[in-house]
Design an enzyme around this catalytic site. Structure first.
Site, PDB file in Angstrom:
ATOM      1  N   GLU A 105      -0.776  -2.164   5.383  1.00  0.00           N
ATOM      2  CA  GLU A 105       0.227  -2.041   6.451  1.00  0.00           C
ATOM      3  C   GLU A 105       0.150  -0.675   7.117  1.00  0.00           C
ATOM      4  OE1 GLU A 105       3.654  -1.176   8.720  1.00  0.00           O
ATOM      5  OE2 GLU A 105       3.238  -0.155   6.825  1.00  0.00           O
ATOM      6  N   ASP A 143       0.819  -1.208   0.000  1.00  0.00           N
ATOM      7  CA  ASP A 143       0.000   0.000   0.000  1.00  0.00           C
ATOM      8  C   ASP A 143       0.857   1.264   0.000  1.00  0.00           C
ATOM      9  OD1 ASP A 143       0.781  -0.990   2.512  1.00  0.00           O
ATOM     10  OD2 ASP A 143      -0.754   0.156   3.571  1.00  0.00           O
ATOM     11  N   HIS A 187       8.299   8.295   4.315  1.00  0.00           N
ATOM     12  CA  HIS A 187       7.090   9.121   4.399  1.00  0.00           C
ATOM     13  C   HIS A 187       7.368  10.568   3.991  1.00  0.00           C
ATOM     14  CE1 HIS A 187       4.525   6.256   7.079  1.00  0.00           C
ATOM     15  NE2 HIS A 187       5.434   5.583   6.406  1.00  0.00           N
TER      16      HIS A 187
END
Length: 400
Positions: free
Chosen positions: A141, A83, A367
């Site tokens: 996840e 994902d 991220h």
């Protein structure tokens, strides 16, 4: 089975360009957690091309595929999450995300591509494998922890999986290297919410009500004493309050004050201990102030604990196929969390990091909208995954 390291390297070289193409397609077409239908369809098509049977729509959009070895009833598992994140990409790459506000900024496109490449190489030696290999393409996840749901739906059964390995990119490690740790690697996590109740009244007449703010503030201050005075100082733990909400107007004593946060520890026993102590501190403080108090917990991922035997096998595989100077040993675990931890508790698990930043290059963290892993890291990941899997198969099925 006999293992030829040079043949593994040659096989990885043969599939590498295709793996790069796969990665770029997935990167350009990211799917958010619990919405991975297009990614799952793409993975299924690749498995069809390889002739690898699979079961789709496991725990949402998960896929469980099997390379059938001589022992059809038992297998070694390899996991990859798939994902993406709600982040707008800013890398400027020609294969940047074509979905506004969605990006593979945690490397799951890399993980999935590595597993597809590993699958292709292992499929080519299927008739030699002493046991089977279960390929776990895991959704969600980043949100609900898809690993737990996949296990509940039987991904470690038929064939029975006793050991699972997995990997994650790490921008702080140089491309071509891996980093491993024995025992605890990531923390067990739990979210909590605390509701402190009092009696609302005019701010000019606080004696007419019961202000929930002072006990709530006292609770937050006291929580840190759990870590410094109640938890064994030789063991790590963490309590973080991330939100605090109270009141609607400057001259009104509120009826309710609420705060929430998360706690983490490296064992499930210490997580349970921290929860019990937090509950005791909050309710005891509320009672001292005459206020009411409700505490709710929501357990997140368990602790990620690498199995000692699997650690030794993966460490040796990395040293043999990359070189001893390419295998870094981590000194301390991280208080971060990863749902691969469920595989460590559902079977034996071993998780390791692969470097993806060239020496001297700017490091962008996971991220981050500028994250741009060096695709050569996929070669590293495949080499270690393949050799580790073969050695675990030999160990578990009596050919060590």
């Amino acid at each position: 089975m006999s293992i030829d390291i040079e043949k593994i390297k040659a096989s990885v070289d043969e599939v590498f360009d295709d793996v790069v193409s796969i990665r770029r397609h997935i990167h350009m077409n990211p799917d958010l957690s619990e919405q991975e239908s297009a990614t799952a369809e793409f993975i299924s098509a690749k498995l069809d091309e390889m002739g690898i049977p699979y079961k789709a729509n496991v725990a949402g959009h998960g896929i469980v595929a099997t390379i059938v070895g001589k022992n059809k009833d038992k297998a070694v598992g390899i996991r990859a999450d798939m994902d993406a994140l709600p982040i707008t990409e800013e890398t400027g790459l020609p294969y940047s995300s074509n979905k506004a506000g969605v990006m593979h900024a945690c490397g799951h496109d890399i993980h999935t591509s590595i597993l597809l490449g590993t699958a292709k190489v292992l499929k080519s030696m299927e008739d030699q494998l002493p046991g089977s290999v279960t390929l776990l393409f895991q959704p969600s996840e980043e949100t609900i922890g898809g690993a737990e749901s996949m296990i509940e739906e039987g991904c470690l059964k038929s064939p029975d999986v006793n050991s699972v390995i997995g990997l994650h990119i790490d921008p702080e490690i140089e491309t071509g290297k891996i980093c491993i740790i024995e025992g605890p690697m990531n923390a067990a996590s739990c979210e909590f919410e605390v509701k402190v109740t009092g009696v609302s009244c005019h701010g000019a007449h606080p004696d007419k009500g019961l202000d929930p703010l002072p006990p709530a503030c006292a609770m937050i201050t006291s929580l840190q004493s759990i870590i410094t005075r109640r938890l064994n100082p030789a063991e790590a733990g963490l309590i973080t309050v991330g939100q605090f909400h109270s009141g609607t107007k400057n001259n009104i004593i509120p009826a309710v004050t609420e705060f929430s946060g998360m706690l983490r520890a490296f064992t499930l026993e210490n997580r349970a201990f921290l929860k019990a102590e937090l509950d005791k501190v909050c309710k005891g403080t509320a009672s001292a102030y005459g206020a009411g108090c409700e505490v709710e917990f929501c357990d997140s991922y368990p602790s990620l604990e690498n199995d000692s035997e699997l650690y030794g096998l993966v460490k040796k595989a990395g040293e043999d196929i990359l070189g001893t100077d390419k295998v870094q040993l981590r000194d301390t675990p991280s208080l971060g969390a990863d749902d691969f931890a469920y595989f460590c508790h559902g079977s034996r698990g071993m998780y390791f990091d692969i470097g993806c930043t060239d020496k001297g290059e700017k490091i962008y963290p996971l991220h981050n909208e500028h994250l741009c892993p060096n695709e050569e890291c996929m070669r590293t990941g495949m080499l270690v995954e393949i050799l580790s899997t073969l050695r675990i198969l030999n160990k578990e099925f009596g050919n060590d």
